[in-house]
Design an enzyme around this catalytic site. Structure first.
Site, PDB file in Angstrom:
ATOM      1  N   PRO A 280       0.831  -1.220   0.000  1.00 13.93           N
ATOM      2  CG  PRO A 280      -0.681  -1.509   1.751  1.00 13.93           C
ATOM      3  CD  PRO A 280       0.598  -2.042   1.178  1.00 13.93           C
ATOM      4  CD  GLU A 281       3.135   2.793  -4.252  1.00 19.50           C
ATOM      5  OE1 GLU A 281       3.215   3.951  -4.707  1.00 19.50           O
ATOM      6  OE2 GLU A 281       3.459   1.788  -4.905  1.00 19.50           O
TER       7      GLU A 281
END
Ligand SMILES: [Zn+2]
Length: 272
Positions: free
Chosen positions: A2-3
């Site tokens: 996840p960014e």
């Protein structure tokens, strides 16, 4: 992993469930989640805390408590927060709130972390690890130039460094460089003013699109209601080896930069 857009999407979905609520009962059943702290001790410390806000810095979720303490959650590879996670596999923690609802933390690969910080500890902790937020108004092309000044590292590597900007990872750096028409191996310090302006705009565009699509779903990323994001349908560069560039039709190429798979258009994103 996840960014920024994925973590922000999780934050927006989970905040209404947590804000204003008291943690009535906390179970943490994975020693890796809190190490080196004992998960039993952390669970006991969390019990009775009232949530004031759920914030985000870079890829960190921050659960701020009325006591001044904060729980810093990093989802790493496959962590996710789920509302009322009845029957969910790979649950590493479960929190029962004072309205009877539950929030679960699921993590297949177990790289995620929970760190409970005392009042005053949060800002210095984050200050040493993450740079400016790219979506705030104070982030400018000029400021970006200052952060890249004097750096010989390839542009891609400099942007993956969380101290340059907070929250960019492999996906959104490739997307931003494609929008900006910049080669990932350009030395970070070599950009002129026009290129910096393009990159600044491109970073925001890629991240905002990611948030609008509720993040990208590649492996185990899930929203707190169990649904998934659709940003992967919008990818211009990431993962698109040999597919035609949306701008010029040239087949996209893949190289490795700093050990990370990197996709780009050899025609639009030239090195010279
Ligand atoms: Zn192209």
């Amino acid at each position: 992993m996840p960014e920024l857009p994925e973590v922000e999407t999780v934050r927006r979905a989970i905040a209404p469930a947590l804000e204003g609520r008291t943690l009535e009962h906390v179970v943490i059943n994975d020693i890796r989640l809190t190490r080196p702290e004992d998960p039993l001790a952390v669970a006991a410390e969390l019990t009775g805390e009232r949530v004031e806000h759920v914030d985000r810095r870079g890829k960190y979720l921050i659960v701020r408590f009325a006591s001044g303490r904060a729980l810093l959650i990093h989802l790493r590879m496959t962590g996710s927060l789920l509302r009322d996670p009845v029957g969910t596999s790979h649950l590493r923690a479960l929190v029962r709130l004072d309205d009877g609802s539950e929030v679960g933390y699921r993590d297949v690969r177990r790289f995620g972390t929970w760190l409970l910080l005392e009042p005053g500890e949060l800002e210095p902790y984050l200050g040493a690890r993450v740079g400016e937020e790219p979506l705030v108004a104070a982030f400018t092309a000029k400021g970006l130039g200052e952060r890249l000044e004097g750096r010989k590292a390839p542009l891609k590597a400099a942007l993956l460094d969380q101290r340059t900007l907070a929250g960019l990872g492999n996906i959104y750096v490739d997307e931003a460089l494609w929008y900006a028409r910049l080669h990932p191996l350009r030395p970070a310090r070599s950009l002129d003013r026009d290129e910096l302006r393009r990159l600044h705009r491109a970073i925001r565009k890629a991240l905002e699109l990611g948030i609008a699509r509720q993040g990208s779903t590649l492996t185990d990323y899930r929203l707190p209601d169990g649904s998934s994001g659709s940003m992967q349908k919008e990818f211009k560069a990431y993962g698109r080896l040999d597919e035609p560039c949306d701008r010029c039709g040239t087949p996209l190429e893949k190289i490795r930069v700093g050990g990370r798979g990197t996709w780009f258009c050899p025609n639009c994103q030239r090195l010279d």
